[in-house]
Structures are given as C-alpha cells and as structure tokens.
Design an enzyme around this catalytic site. Structure first.
Site, PDB file in Angstrom:
ATOM      1  CG  MET A 187      -1.731  -1.113   1.279  1.00 47.93           C
ATOM      2  SD  MET A 187      -2.841  -1.527  -0.340  1.00 47.93           S
ATOM      3  CE  MET A 187      -4.055  -0.390   0.212  1.00 47.93           C
ATOM      4  N   GLY A 212       2.293  -8.618   0.899  1.00 44.79           N
ATOM      5  CA  GLY A 212       1.000  -9.343  -0.123  1.00 44.79           C
ATOM      6  C   GLY A 212      -0.137  -9.286   0.239  1.00 44.79           C
ATOM      7  N   GLY A 213      -0.781  -8.742   1.561  1.00 45.46           N
ATOM      8  CA  GLY A 213      -2.049  -9.103   1.940  1.00 45.46           C
ATOM      9  C   GLY A 213      -3.051  -8.135   1.267  1.00 45.46           C
ATOM     10  CB  CYS A 214      -2.841  -5.071  -0.300  1.00 48.56           C
ATOM     11  SG  CYS A 214      -1.739  -4.768   1.027  1.00 48.56           S
ATOM     12  N   GLY A 215      -4.658  -6.566  -2.317  1.00 48.92           N
ATOM     13  CA  GLY A 215      -4.998  -6.977  -3.612  1.00 48.92           C
ATOM     14  C   GLY A 215      -4.731  -5.968  -4.657  1.00 48.92           C
TER      15      GLY A 215
END
Length: 285
Positions: A48, A112-115
């Site tokens: 982010m 990497g938890g975000c799309g």
C-alpha cells in the site's frame, strides 16, 4: 500520476471548556492505493502506498530486499498496460529472473495481503464477514480519554520511545488489554490475537491504536468484528472507504480537545444526550 489527496465529508467533535459540539466538514485526506510489483511478468509483492514516485519506490524496495544492488541491475520498469489503473509495475532485471533471497521472503509476503484494487479488497472483506451491524454505543468523552489510557500502558515506549501500541477498551473506558510492538500492524494483531486465544469478544470493545488509520488497520478491525476503531492520527482515503463499506465506525485525530468521525457516527454519543450522532461522515466532499 494518480491523485495524492482527496476530499471527504467527516464529522468533527470539539471539546470546549463548557460544551461539546459536533459539525460536518470537508477535509483533505491522503490517498492510499495498492501497488503490485512484478518481476518478469510474475507477481512479486503488493504494497500500500501514496501514489507518486512509484519508480523510486520500486527501486528502493528491490534494493532493500536484495534483488538489485546497482541501478544497472534493473533494465526496465514500466506500468502494465493490461490493467485499468496505474497500480501495477513490471520490471525486467538485467540478468533475468532470479530466486527470491531468503532474507526477503517473509517481508515481501507480509506486504502481500493487499489486492490490486482497493474496492476489490473491501468487497473481499464484506464477503468474508459481512457488513458489521454492531449496536455498540460509546460516549465521545470516553473516546477522547482513550489515547491517554493507551499511552499510560506503553511501558516499552517509556523506556525506548520506539514502539506503537494498540488496546481494547470497554465502552466505559476500562482497559481490557494493551500490547506494544515496533510495528503498528503487529500491535493490533497482538491485541486481536489475545482476544481470540482468551475467548474474549472484541466486538464489545473499542480498539484504540497509536498510529494513523490505514486500510490494513480497518481491515483487521472488520475481520475481528470490532465496531469502533479509534486512531490518534490521520485516516487515508482507502481506510475511510473500507470503514464505510464494512460498517466500522472510524475515529481519527483522537485528541483531548477534538476527534474526527470518518464513518458511521451513529455509534458516538455526545455528553448529556443518549441520542447518537448522525451525519454524512465519509461521503465525498
């Protein structure tokens, strides 16, 4: 380059010497969007960020994670044409694809938890846990006291000045649990993990954090069923959007003299009134 700021309609509560007032106002908020970094067409990580200076961000991340050591190690870095947004950058390394260094594997996975799309992330949360319909009500006077109570529990910060904190508090302001960590996300995870391990229903409490309100913090609150999240610093656009769509009441700039309600103000009560606040918190300016 995408916009770095946007406008949001929020509700500001001000604590004066003899009265407490609330009014809607338009505020400038920092934009938060995901950026995917691909190497040779393969996804490496998603982080982010504030849009802008993306190429510098990519170079710095690859350098800090050991994938490159010199400017010449990266031949090409360009935005992908197969996406609708400027949120994906593909890089070509001078010596071709290489294994991810062991030292970088955990840190990049943590990013990497975000799309790829903020809206897709929010939709995924609501699909997983639904929209919160918490009947929790908390007085504004309680909310203004929570940052001080959280600070009072930061023993490691007293000795080092280098930690964040998160805590769960009852609607009357009693401390349930406080945890510290060098990372603000870790502090929140520790608190929510404590609740899970101990069979404590965090949905009945207010989650107070010592940091700004980012998307990930709102996501963690929503996944744990927390209806009221209070932060001492500023919210991002994606944090506000996520709070609106997931049903979380997001409080920002929580200080002794004021606080700003970014979403679902109906859970906040003013002194002398049992009627909740209502307003257009979280809508566009």
């Amino acid at each position: 380059m995408g916009r770095r700021t946007d406008r949001r309609r929020l509700v500001q509560v001000t604590f004066g010497a003899d009265r407490v007032s609330a009014r809607g106002r338009s505020e400038t908020v920092a934009v938060e969007e995901p950026l995917e970094i691909r190497v040779g067409g393969e996804s490496l990580t998603v982080t982010m960020r504030l849009p802008g200076d993306d190429m510098e961000l990519v170079h710095g991340l690859l350098l800090s994670e050991g994938l490159i050591r010199h400017r010449e190690d990266l031949m090409v870095a360009r935005y992908c044409a197969d996406t609708d947004t400027m949120n994906v950058i593909d890089v070509t390394l001078a010596d071709g694809p290489r294994p991810l260094p062991v030292s970088a594997q955990r840190s990049l996975v943590m990013h990497g938890g975000c799309g790829l799309c903020g809206k897709a992330n929010i939709d995924a949360i609501t699909a997983s846990v639904g929209v919160l319909n918490s009947e929790l009500r908390v007085e504004a006077e309680v909310l203004r006291a929570l940052p001080g109570r959280l600070r009072a529990g930061q023993q490691t910060f007293d000795r080092t000045g280098g930690t964040h904190a998160a805590g769960l508090f009852t609607v009357t302001g009693e401390t349930v649990v406080i945890r510290e960590d060098v990372g603000r996300h870790n502090a929140v995870d520790k608190v929510l993990g404590w609740a899970l391990v101990n069979g404590h229903d965090a949905a009945n409490d207010v989650l107070q954090v010592s940091s700004r309100a980012s998307f990930e913090i709102v996501q963690k609150a929503a996944m744990a069923g927390v209806g009221v999240l209070s932060c001492v610093s500023a919210p991002s656009t994606l944090a506000i959007d996520a709070a609106i769509d997931t049903g979380v009441t997001l409080i920002a700039f929580s200080r002794e003299d004021r606080l700003t309600i970014c979403s679902h103000p109906d859970r906040v009560l003013l002194p002398g009134s049992r009627e909740p606040l209502h307003g257009a918190a979280g809508t566009g300016a």
